[in-house]
Design an enzyme around this catalytic site. Structure first.
Site, short mmCIF file in Angstrom:
data_model
loop_
_atom_site.label_atom_id
_atom_site.label_comp_id
_atom_site.label_asym_id
_atom_site.label_seq_id
_atom_site.Cartn_x
_atom_site.Cartn_y
_atom_site.Cartn_z
N TYR A 228 0.80 -1.22 0.00
CA TYR A 228 0.00 0.00 0.00
C TYR A 228 0.84 1.28 0.00
O TYR A 228 0.28 2.36 0.09
CB TYR A 228 -1.02 0.02 1.14
CG TYR A 228 -0.46 -0.21 2.53
CD1 TYR A 228 0.38 0.70 3.13
CD2 TYR A 228 -0.83 -1.34 3.24
CE1 TYR A 228 0.88 0.49 4.39
CE2 TYR A 228 -0.34 -1.55 4.52
CZ TYR A 228 0.51 -0.64 5.09
OH TYR A 228 1.00 -0.86 6.34
N CYS A 414 -31.73 -38.99 20.47
CA CYS A 414 -32.25 -40.36 20.37
C CYS A 414 -31.91 -41.23 21.59
O CYS A 414 -32.39 -42.35 21.69
CB CYS A 414 -31.75 -41.03 19.10
SG CYS A 414 -30.00 -41.46 19.13
N CYS A 429 -22.73 -39.68 18.13
CA CYS A 429 -23.91 -40.44 18.55
C CYS A 429 -23.87 -41.76 17.81
O CYS A 429 -23.64 -41.79 16.60
CB CYS A 429 -25.17 -39.65 18.19
SG CYS A 429 -26.63 -40.68 18.02
S1 IVH Z 1 -1.27 3.52 4.88
C1 IVH Z 1 1.01 6.76 6.52
N1 IVH Z 1 -2.93 1.86 3.69
O1 IVH Z 1 -3.33 0.23 9.00
C2 IVH Z 1 0.02 5.75 6.17
N2 IVH Z 1 -2.29 1.39 5.92
O2 IVH Z 1 -3.78 2.08 11.21
C3 IVH Z 1 0.30 4.48 6.83
N3 IVH Z 1 -3.23 -0.67 6.83
O3 IVH Z 1 -0.04 0.38 10.17
C4 IVH Z 1 -0.49 3.37 6.44
N4 IVH Z 1 -4.36 -1.24 5.03
O4 IVH Z 1 -0.73 -1.69 8.85
C5 IVH Z 1 -2.25 2.15 4.82
N5 IVH Z 1 -4.36 0.47 2.50
C6 IVH Z 1 -3.69 0.75 3.62
C7 IVH Z 1 -3.73 -0.07 4.76
C8 IVH Z 1 -3.02 0.29 5.90
C9 IVH Z 1 -4.03 -1.58 6.27
C10 IVH Z 1 -2.74 -0.75 8.20
C11 IVH Z 1 -1.25 -0.53 8.30
C12 IVH Z 1 -1.07 0.61 9.27
C13 IVH Z 1 -2.38 0.64 9.96
C14 IVH Z 1 -2.68 2.06 10.41
#
Ligand code: IVH
Length: 673
Positions: A228, A414, A429
């Site tokens: 991400y 039963c 059973c």
């Molecule tokens: S961006 C600066 N994108 O959520 C931005 N985080 O609560 C940092 N997470 O530690 C994270 N899906 O583990 C981002 N599409 C996504 C995400 C994501 C899950 C988790 C990640 C982060 C946590 C933050």
């Protein structure tokens, strides 16, 4: 010994091929060759590296699992801090987030956001230098995490080397390691069967699997990763906006959630939230919300961060899928094969938008291990189609007098003895089909869609038929008439008529469906099909010895035992006689499989898209009954790709490989020729 040049080439080519196929399998979820073919390539590489150890490099696919366990987790410094996200729990909070963003930008217009599912797993940061994976670290406190490189390397969806240069020379990729729901269910199922501790949810399972000193353990766990974000540590540049970076990451070999989208303004965000929330249960992995990020990097830097979180992004959370409630009672349900399953009757509670009032405790050993008592406060979890389950007890909230429940010695339905065999987690059973509970489930299975497929004969109706003594075995169903049916609750003349017709129509079936419908233990659809194709005649099958049964593909000693045991019971034989002789259940004789001259026999088919005139399983059945094979993936061994509506990428692959593609009409012609 130095490797000759042709071997060096061969090894390089094998590595490329294997990395390509791993990418297809783990990242694209779309394998192009069968597993056996892949294994063959992998074995060849292992063999060549054994003969010429000097050729081994750390990014060879054979080196995913390092030789030795580590003795401890080392610390790893993040090149840039790993931030967390602010949460929004309702639309209003999203609206004010968007307003703050626009205020900071001095912008009255609409902002573009990258909208993504919020994956419920473990955050990971992976460093690639000159395209090679050199370090993988958990988030830790955001500045320093734990070095889990040895484990992350074992995850098939993580490239050991970036694909498609150019890429920045020193790149940090961020994403989430997770365990797909199906893998989690299987892992827990295995743990339960072995009497071991289960994981509470896929997130915990992913965390537990990642925190292993021995990478072999991690390699055996079904982990995956979505990316991400990315940062350039040194040299090189990323595109101008986040969504473009994500696409780059895809080219470099990483996996992205297919739901990702760029949306316009707060309306776009909310629409995205609603769409993904509706999909949530169907997704193969757990998500706990969606994330909106200002897409333009330039704008992100204008908006800036607060101490631990960016001001340009927010997580919009879904309602939790785990909630606390009280156990009002613990009862025991009897399944089709007599398995005794403890079920917690709960104080109704809304979990992720669905009211839950029952939750499974799986089996008696699990009930004791979790130590669930009547009156306890428990955490219950539901996800997708799976039955809600009791995850754990809040022991600190246990009241005096919370009552322990033991396995009943007699079946609550039963009255037969309940038997738990040494070393088996499941108690059963012993009443067999004299037990009404087992009879009801047997009938439900017999008439189900993939068995005799009796339309309109639902579970409530079967319960009534058994409770009133109108049906004592599957053959009795076909003795039902208008008069008997109309004596039931909520059964009018018309419905009774329809049901009689549906029962008559179901008498014309296939041997495979009939065998599957009998509900013999360990005989699923595929095994039933193999048995039918092999024996082609019910009488011959019923007389087959355990040895003869084991000649059937995929039938081992245990299945053979269940099959011959089933046909040895005089009660079962009598019911089958009645069904076939008296009630007229019939099927065409399965065709000889290796018959030459049919255009199907010996040919391998791949199906893609939706067929109109038949279901996938019917198409499969027809191919197999004519001696053909059905494969999951297109390869050079495929003879035909049959495509329906909205075919997948398999069709392109077939065309690239020059394999014949036929539409549904063409397929029907082939079947009837
Ligand atoms: S961006 C600066 N994108 O959520 C931005 N985080 O609560 C940092 N997470 O530690 C994270 N899906 O583990 C981002 N599409 C996504 C995400 C994501 C899950 C988790 C990640 C982060 C946590 C933050």
């Amino acid at each position: 010994m130095d490797a000759p040049p042709d071997i060096v080439d061969r090894v390089a080519r094998l590595r490329d091929d294997i990395a390509f196929h791993q990418h297809c399998y783990y990242v694209l979820d779309d394998p192009v060759i069968p597993d056996t073919e892949f294994d063959r390539l992998f074995q060849q590489l292992i063999e060549l590296e054994r003969l010429y150890p000097s050729l081994i490099v750390s990014d060879s696919p054979t080196q995913r699992v390092g030789a030795k366990p580590v003795s401890e987790f080392r610390n790893a410094q993040h090149s840039l801090p790993m931030l967390s996200l602010e949460n929004a729990f309702d639309e209003e909070q999203v609206v004010s987030f968007d307003r703050r963003v626009r205020d900071r930008l001095g912008n009255s217009g609409v902002v573009s956001y990258s909208a993504e599912p919020k994956l419920d797993g473990i955050a990971i940061s992976i460093r690639y230098q000159q395209g090679e994976l050199v370090l993988a670290a958990t988030r830790g406190d955001g500045m320093t995490g734990e070095d889990v490189t040895h484990n992350v390397r074992t995850i098939g969806a993580v490239p050991l080397r970036l694909r498609d240069a150019p890429y920045p020379e020193d790149l940090e990729v961020r994403g989430e390691i997770f365990m797909p729901k199906s893998g989690f269910e299987e892992l827990n199922e295995r743990a339960r069967a072995a009497g071991e501790k289960t994981f509470a949810n896929p997130r915990n399972a992913a965390a537990g699997s990642l925190r292993q000193l021995d990478p072999k353990v991690t390699a055996g766990r079904p982990l995956s990763m979505f990316v991400y974000a990315a940062n350039v540590v040194d040299a090189g540049q990323l595109p101008a906006c986040h969504s473009q970076t994500l696409l780059k990451l895809r080219d470099w070999g990483f996996k992205l959630p297919t739901e990702n989208a760029v949306v316009e303004g707060v309306e776009g965000c909310i629409a995205f939230y609603n769409k993904v929330r509706a999909l949530r249960d169907e997704l193969p992995y757990d998500i706990d919300g969606v994330v909106y990020k200002v897409d333009d990097y330039e704008l992100q830097s204008i908006i800036g961060n607060v101490s631990r979180a960016p001001r340009w992004a927010i997580a919009h959370k879904f309602p939790a899928q785990e909630e606390l409630t009280l156990v009002n009672a613990i009862e025991f349900q009897i399944g089709r094969t007599g398995a005794v399953t403890p079920v917690a009757r709960l104080e109704p509670v809304s979990v992720g938008g669905v009211t839950v009032s029952n939750a499974t405790l799986h089996n008696i050993d699990e009930l004791h291990r979790k130590d669930v008592r009547v009156g306890d406060t428990v955490s219950v979890r539901r996800a997708g189609d799976v039955i809600p389950e009791v995850v754990s007890v809040l022991k600190e909230r246990r009241r005096k007098g919370a009552r322990i429940v033991r396995l009943p010695s007699k079946c609550p339905i039963c009255g037969s003895d309940v038997i738990q065999t040494e070393g088996e987690a499941i108690a059963r059973c012993s009443g067999g089909l004299t037990c009404n509970a087992q009879m009801k489930e047997t009938l439900k299975h017999f008439v189900s869609r993939r068995a005799l497929d009796v339309e309109g004969l639902g579970s409530k109706l079967i319960d009534q038929l058994v409770e009133r003594g109108l049906v004592k075995n599957p053959a009795d169903l076909f003795g039902l008439n208008q008069a008997k049916l109309q004596s039931l609750d909520r059964m009018g003349e018309k419905s009774a008529d329809n049901l009689v017709n549906a029962l008559n129509a179901s008498k014309e079936t296939t041997l495979a469906r009939f065998l599957y419908g009998l509900g013999i233990r360990e005989v699923g659809e595929a095994t039933a099909m193999n048995l039918a194709n092999h024996f082609r005649d019910l009488n011959v099958l019923m007389k087959a010895s355990a040895e003869e049964l084991q000649e059937v593909s995929d039938v081992g000693p245990i299945v053979a035992q269940h099959v011959s045991g089933f046909f040895h019971q005089s009660h079962n034989r009598a019911v089958i006689q009645q069904l076939v002789k008296k009630r007229g259940i019939h099927w065409p004789k399965p065709e000889v499989s290796i018959e030459s001259g049919t255009p199907i026999s010996g040919k391998t088919f791949v199906l893609t898209g939706t067929l109109i005139g038949m279901t996938r399983s019917e198409a499969k059945e027809r191919i197999q009954s004519r001696g053909g094979k059905v494969a999951a993936a297109v390869s050079s061994k495929t003879d035909y790709v049959v495509f329906g509506k909205n075919p997948g990428s398999k069709i392109d692959k077939a065309q690239n490989l020059g394999i014949k593609t036929i539409d549904e009409d063409g397929f029907s012609d082939l079947l009837n020729r």
